[in-house]
Design a protein around this motif. Structure first.
Motif, PDB file in Angstrom:
ATOM      1  N   SER A 417      -3.984 -16.930  -6.881  1.00 11.08           N
ATOM      2  CA  SER A 417      -2.715 -17.474  -6.894  1.00 11.08           C
ATOM      3  C   SER A 417      -2.597 -18.293  -5.483  1.00 11.08           C
ATOM      4  N   ASN A 418      -1.476 -19.284  -5.565  1.00 11.87           N
ATOM      5  CA  ASN A 418      -1.296 -19.965  -4.467  1.00 11.87           C
ATOM      6  C   ASN A 418      -0.353 -19.143  -3.298  1.00 11.87           C
ATOM      7  N   LEU A 419      -0.777 -18.391  -2.478  1.00  9.99           N
ATOM      8  CA  LEU A 419      -0.094 -17.684  -1.580  1.00  9.99           C
ATOM      9  C   LEU A 419      -0.302 -18.223  -0.262  1.00  9.99           C
ATOM     10  N   THR A 420       0.706 -17.916   0.741  1.00  5.92           N
ATOM     11  CA  THR A 420       0.724 -18.202   1.993  1.00  5.92           C
ATOM     12  C   THR A 420       0.046 -16.819   2.576  1.00  5.92           C
ATOM     13  N   ILE A 421      -0.464 -16.930   4.089  1.00  9.24           N
ATOM     14  CA  ILE A 421      -0.777 -15.899   4.720  1.00  9.24           C
ATOM     15  C   ILE A 421       0.119 -14.922   4.734  1.00  9.24           C
ATOM     16  N   ALA A 422       1.482 -15.089   5.094  1.00  9.66           N
ATOM     17  CA  ALA A 422       2.542 -14.462   5.188  1.00  9.66           C
ATOM     18  C   ALA A 422       2.906 -13.842   3.918  1.00  9.66           C
ATOM     19  N   GLU A 423       2.806 -14.228   2.627  1.00  8.97           N
ATOM     20  CA  GLU A 423       3.198 -13.649   1.660  1.00  8.97           C
ATOM     21  C   GLU A 423       1.937 -12.631   1.125  1.00  8.97           C
ATOM     22  N   LYS A 424       0.725 -12.848   1.532  1.00  7.82           N
ATOM     23  CA  LYS A 424      -0.516 -12.099   1.464  1.00  7.82           C
ATOM     24  C   LYS A 424      -0.182 -10.773   2.157  1.00  7.82           C
ATOM     25  N   GLU A 425       0.156 -11.008   3.419  1.00  8.40           N
ATOM     26  CA  GLU A 425       0.466  -9.649   4.276  1.00  8.40           C
ATOM     27  C   GLU A 425       1.733  -9.078   3.600  1.00  8.40           C
ATOM     28  N   GLN A 426       2.848  -9.641   3.301  1.00  4.18           N
ATOM     29  CA  GLN A 426       3.892  -8.919   2.558  1.00  4.18           C
ATOM     30  C   GLN A 426       3.501  -8.057   1.426  1.00  4.18           C
ATOM     31  N   ILE A 427       2.747  -8.728   0.656  1.00  5.72           N
ATOM     32  CA  ILE A 427       1.910  -7.950  -0.633  1.00  5.72           C
ATOM     33  C   ILE A 427       1.017  -6.660  -0.229  1.00  5.72           C
ATOM     34  N   GLN A 428       0.261  -7.063   0.926  1.00  2.55           N
ATOM     35  CA  GLN A 428      -0.387  -5.808   1.362  1.00  2.55           C
ATOM     36  C   GLN A 428       0.234  -4.922   1.812  1.00  2.55           C
ATOM     37  N   THR A 429       1.388  -4.994   2.595  1.00  2.68           N
ATOM     38  CA  THR A 429       1.965  -4.179   3.149  1.00  2.68           C
ATOM     39  C   THR A 429       2.632  -3.230   1.731  1.00  2.68           C
ATOM     40  N   ALA A 430       3.317  -4.009   1.068  1.00  2.17           N
ATOM     41  CA  ALA A 430       3.910  -3.273  -0.198  1.00  2.17           C
ATOM     42  C   ALA A 430       2.778  -2.505  -0.757  1.00  2.17           C
ATOM     43  N   ILE A 431       1.622  -3.023  -0.973  1.00  2.00           N
ATOM     44  CA  ILE A 431       0.528  -2.355  -1.597  1.00  2.00           C
ATOM     45  C   ILE A 431       0.288  -0.768  -1.107  1.00  2.00           C
ATOM     46  N   LYS A 432       0.409  -0.800   0.291  1.00  2.00           N
ATOM     47  CA  LYS A 432      -0.144   0.451   1.048  1.00  2.00           C
ATOM     48  C   LYS A 432       1.009   1.327   0.955  1.00  2.00           C
ATOM     49  N   SER A 433       2.259   0.874   0.828  1.00  2.00           N
ATOM     50  CA  SER A 433       3.217   1.829   0.906  1.00  2.00           C
ATOM     51  C   SER A 433       3.237   2.606  -0.581  1.00  2.00           C
ATOM     52  N   ILE A 434       2.960   1.817  -1.571  1.00  2.00           N
ATOM     53  CA  ILE A 434       3.142   2.319  -3.006  1.00  2.00           C
ATOM     54  C   ILE A 434       1.746   3.197  -3.002  1.00  2.00           C
ATOM     55  N   THR A 435       0.402   2.797  -2.772  1.00  2.00           N
ATOM     56  CA  THR A 435      -0.611   3.451  -2.903  1.00  2.00           C
ATOM     57  C   THR A 435      -0.828   4.909  -2.091  1.00  2.00           C
ATOM     58  N   ALA A 436      -0.036   4.831  -1.139  1.00  2.00           N
ATOM     59  CA  ALA A 436      -0.009   5.981   0.009  1.00  2.00           C
ATOM     60  C   ALA A 436       0.461   7.114  -1.016  1.00  2.00           C
ATOM     61  N   ASP A 437       1.278   7.335  -2.024  1.00  2.00           N
ATOM     62  CA  ASP A 437       1.602   8.338  -2.781  1.00  2.00           C
ATOM     63  C   ASP A 437       0.865   8.537  -4.083  1.00  2.00           C
ATOM     64  N   GLY A 438      -0.001   7.761  -4.115  1.00  2.00           N
ATOM     65  CA  GLY A 438      -1.061   8.010  -5.415  1.00  2.00           C
ATOM     66  C   GLY A 438      -0.578   7.275  -6.502  1.00  2.00           C
ATOM     67  N   LYS A 466       3.313 -13.129  -9.455  1.00  2.00           N
ATOM     68  CA  LYS A 466       4.778 -12.608 -10.122  1.00  2.00           C
ATOM     69  C   LYS A 466       5.262 -11.137  -9.203  1.00  2.00           C
ATOM     70  N   GLY A 467       4.234 -10.383  -8.940  1.00  2.00           N
ATOM     71  CA  GLY A 467       4.446  -9.230  -8.000  1.00  2.00           C
ATOM     72  C   GLY A 467       3.578  -8.100  -8.389  1.00  2.00           C
ATOM     73  N   ILE A 468       4.095  -7.008  -8.106  1.00  2.00           N
ATOM     74  CA  ILE A 468       3.037  -5.747  -8.340  1.00  2.00           C
ATOM     75  C   ILE A 468       3.850  -4.757  -9.191  1.00  2.00           C
ATOM     76  N   VAL A 469       3.067  -4.316 -10.246  1.00  2.00           N
ATOM     77  CA  VAL A 469       3.599  -3.153 -11.013  1.00  2.00           C
ATOM     78  C   VAL A 469       2.840  -1.848 -10.689  1.00  2.00           C
ATOM     79  N   ALA A 470       3.594  -0.686 -10.471  1.00  2.00           N
ATOM     80  CA  ALA A 470       2.793   0.543 -10.252  1.00  2.00           C
ATOM     81  C   ALA A 470       3.299   1.695 -11.081  1.00  2.00           C
TER      82      ALA A 470
END
Length: 835
Positions: A417-438, A466-470
């Motif tokens: 995907s065509n993402l900026t560095i800032a967008e990648k960081e936002q996504i990674q932060t969201a992923i860490k928050s979500i995966t911390a709960d399994g 588009k985003g992340i589904v958990a």
């Protein structure tokens, strides 16, 4: 049963019945060998049967008709017992064959149904997907990115692409789907398929013997050779003493019979076949006999996470989009988040079978009033592939409107995907928050690609993230207890999963998994040298973002460290590792046919806790087989020496036992070892001991010494009674009766003592095995008839014993065996002192 999205109705129930009547069932039928005739031919080659036949003929020639008839009857009894055991083994294996028949999916009456492959009929609309085994020949009427591995027919390992618009649109029974999905109209079933016509050659392939089977056969062959040598020596000694050819031959045959341990191969076959049958009744299908003997040796179990440690009941739990910049539940979704879920649904299979895809389809139904799925047709598909993996689907409606949707590991979707560095960081932060709960996370993207010249790989599309589904897949309720059982049994457990490290660690922590703090990814693993990896696989217990090559390297590295490896798997990509593992374990429900074919064991209900039962059963079978064989060795020694020593040393009564006595003892020993010991329950300490080394010989010196010492002790008892009788000037018949009584009593108590080489006889008497009482009761009853009923006593050349003679014979038989209870006491004391 579910509706299909292909506008295919398939056959009606009535049409299915008509087709079945006309063409029959979808089974391969060949001229089978006459199993009873085969068994009889095998019996005719048995050394014991040959010896009995020869001895019987000699008795007839010598005019001793009674002895001749008895031995002829013994041939029938021995044959009947062998045929009975052979029948039990065959029936158990036949049931296993029936149980491992694959299922298939068909469209009938407009709905998708799962049926047994044998119920497939000509005209059926068969649906086959990636990983499935094709169960009949047919013509493709619908397909998406469909390819087949036809190596079983052509020898060509490369997958062949097929579709309904191509000349090459026929699929064949026995081949496997390499990618995509297809629906085919069945044209040939059973013997009329291409595979069926060459099936006889496949049926003739014989399974190789296992290491344990080879060891046992080697041992029996050595005993046969020893018996032949001793037979010639004894025949020579007797002949030069008496110059009576037939009499000396009979005496030599008596000793040869006593040496042959023909019960051992029968016990091995029975234990393995009945063991496999017992496992099947527990919901564990064993495809290969060698698996039964390997189970008790497993030192490492490599398990996937989803569906094995967890429930595999994926519920859509969270969504995240870059535009909304929030993590919410699907019920709180705004328009951009609904669009994300819609795109994720299009990236799923049209007929979902994966729990995550089922959840995405359900969310689409719940959140969208207008269902557009029937308006769009899939025009191209990129199956799950890449490192990390992703998949892409292309749909188009009648107006030419196109949907291109992709989903997969967040890293894979972010990379394309065509993402900026800032967008990648936002996504990674969201992923860490979500995966911390399994939670398990997927990235979702869409593309605006136009034209029909589709890229060779999906990674070449230009995607819009588009985003992340958990999803949340809760751990199984009993999984922590299951892990503890493995840990107590000295078995290491390692998680090998395609999921990310954070989600896996969170789930592992929840189930008290040992070593959840450290993990290794597939990419990092592939960078290690072989020696580095061998050390790493023993240190690390969680392996994430795994792919086929990485899984295979883990298995091989563990094997290089002399570990006996069991591995669970369900997907196409698990095939190589399942095949490489000592014990490949496929899931019966969610496992693909490729995984089931590669595996040596199938968990019918996908219940990982059954592996505890399987390991326990493996240990039980091995231990009980060892008890049976040690019993056989121990009881053969006194029979051999009691026949040989008086003859070799020229004692007063040189031929104290004749063939009729030996065969009677054989008839007692056969059922004892193969029925009583096979039915023994598992000892209570079996699952708190370390796995036995698989490389060790079945007959190690410590255990062999125990059997020899027990046999010599019983020999001492029989020869003591012999000499005691002679010193008391008892007749030959009285001496024979006392010696025979000692042997029978020793046999009974040896059975009871050898039920455990650790726990006392008072403990083992509490074990639940009704066959012990039955067999020993029958033995005592028959022996009493022989000793006290004149017609039987005269035939066996016995003489009624008085109370004193009977008591001393029983006492000597008891003492010659019971001494081993003191060895057990010492073993238990040393065990407790060492703690």
């Amino acid at each position: 049963m579910s509706k299909n999205n292909f506008n295919i109705n398939g056959l009606t129930s009535e049409e299915v019945e008509i087709s079945r009547i006309k063409f029959g069932k979808n089974t391969l039928k060949y001229k089978r060998d006459n199993t009873i005739l085969d068994a009889l031919k095998s019996l005719a080659k048995e050394p014991m049967i040959i010896l009995l036949l020869v001895a019987s003929l000699i008795y007839f020639i010598s005019g001793q008709t009674g002895d001749a008839v008895f031995l002829a009857s013994a041939i029938i009894i021995v044959s009947a017992l062998s045929l009975f055991q052979d029948s039990r083994s065959r029936n158990a294996l036949e049931k296993l064959k029936d149980f491992t028949q694959p299922n298939c999916k068909v469209i009938r009456d407009g709905t998708v149904q799962e049926i047994k492959s044998e119920d497939l009929v000509v005209g059926d609309s068969l649906m086959v997907e990636e990983g499935a085994s094709i169960t009949a020949d047919g013509t493709i009427i619908h397909s998406n990115d469909f390819s087949v591995n036809e190596s079983i027919l052509t020898g060509e390992s490369l997958a062949v692409f097929k579709d309904q618009d191509n000349e090459n649109r026929v699929i064949y029974k026995g081949t496997t789907v390499a990618s995509g999905l297809a629906i085919a109209t069945i044209t040939h079933i059973g013997n009329n398929t291409k595979l069926g016509k060459i099936g006889e050659s496949l049926e003739s392939i014989k399974e190789e013997k296992t290491p344990l089977e080879l060891q046992i056969n080697s041992f029996v062959k050595k005993m046969v050779i020893a018996g032949a040598v001793v037979f010639l020596i004894v025949w020579g000694i007797n002949y030069f003493h008496s110059y009576n050819l037939l009499d000396s031959l009979l005496k030599a045959l008596t000793l040869a019979m006593s040496i042959l341990p023909e019960e051992i191969p029968m016990a091995f076959t029975t234990f393995m076949a009945i063991g496999a049958w017992r496992l099947m009744k527990m919901g564990i299908v064993v495809k290969q006999m060698k698996t039964v003997e390997t189970l008790g040796s497993a030192t490492v179990i490599c398990t996937d996470k989803t569906g094995t440690l967890t429930e595999n009941k994926m519920s859509l739990a969270k969504v995240f989009t870059l535009t909304a910049q929030r993590i919410v539940t699907p019920g709180e979704a705004n328009e951009s988040e609904k669009t994300l879920l819609k795109t994720a649904m299009w990236a799923s299979e049209p007929i979902p079978f994966d729990p995550m895809e089922v959840a995405l389809h359900q969310s689409y139904t719940d959140l969208h009033e207008t269902d557009e799925r029937s308006n769009f047709k899939m025009i191209h598909e990129y199956p799950l592939s890449g490192k990390p993996p992703m998949m892409t689907h292309l749909f188009e409606n009648a107006e030419g409107h196109r949907i291109i949707a992709a989903k997969g590991a967040p890293e894979a979707i972010m990379n394309v995907s065509n993402l900026t560095i800032a967008e990648k960081e936002q996504i990674q932060t969201a992923i860490k928050s979500i995966t911390a709960d399994g939670y398990r996370v997927l990235g979702v993207a869409s593309s605006d690609f136009t034209g029909n010249n589709f890229p060779k790989t999906q990674q070449e599309f230009k995607f819009n993230f588009k985003g992340i589904v958990a999803f949340y897949d809760p751990p199984k309720e009993n999984i922590a207890q299951v892990l503890n059982h493995f840990y107590d049994a000295g078995i290491l457990v390692k998680i090998v999963t395609g999921d990310n490290a954070e989600t896996t660690a969170a789930i592992a922590k929840q189930i008290a998994f040992k070593g959840y703090e450290n993990s290794l990814t597939g990419d990092d693993l592939m960078k290690l040298s072989e020696l580095e990896l061998q050390d790493k696989v023993m240190e690390v217990n969680i392996f994430t973002r795994m792919f086929p090559e990485a899984k295979l390297r883990i298995i091989n590295a563990l094997k290089a460290k002399k570990q006996i490896v069991a591995m669970t798997g369900d997907g196409v990509n698990d095939g190589p590792a399942l095949k490489a593992a000592h014990i490949g374990i496929a899931m019966g429900k969610k496992g693909t046919e490729i995984a089931k074919q590669a595996a040596s064991l199938i968990l019918v209900d996908d219940d990982f806790s059954k592996m505890v039962d399987a390991v326990a059963m493996g240990r039980r079978i091995y231990t009980n087989l060892k008890k049976a064989i040690q019993y056989i060795i121990s009881i053969h020694i006194p029979i051999i020496l009691t026949v040989f020593i008086p003859l070799a040393l020229g004692w007063v009564y040189p031929n104290i036992l004749s063939p009729v006595h030996i065969i009677f003892l054989e008839l007692i020993m056969g059922p004892t070892c193969s029925i009583i010991f096979e039915n023994e329950p598992m000892e209570k300490n079996s699952m708190v001991q370390k796995p036995r080394p698989f490389v060790s010989s079945f007959f190690n010196w410590s255990e062999l010494t125990t059997s020899i010492m027990q046999g010599l002790a019983i020999t001492f008892g029989t020869l003591f009674i012999y000499q005691y009788s002679v010193s008391q000037h008892f007749s030959e018949d009285q001496t024979r009766t006392m010696v025979f009584t000692v042997l029978i009593v020793a046999n009974i108590f040896l059975t009871l003592v050898n039920r455990s080489f650790y726990y006392s006889i008072f403990t083992t008497l509490k074990y639940k095995n009704n066959l012990v009482i039955l067999i020993i009761g029958i033995t005592i009853l028959i022996t009493s008839l022989l000793l006290f009923v004149p017609i039987f006593a005269n035939f066996f050349q016995f003489e009624r014993l008085n109370l004193s003679q009977l008591t001393i014979s029983i006492g000597v038989g008891f003492i010659s065996v019971i001494w081993y209870e003191f060895v057990k006491i010492k073993t238990r004391i040393n065990k407790h002192a060492g703690k």
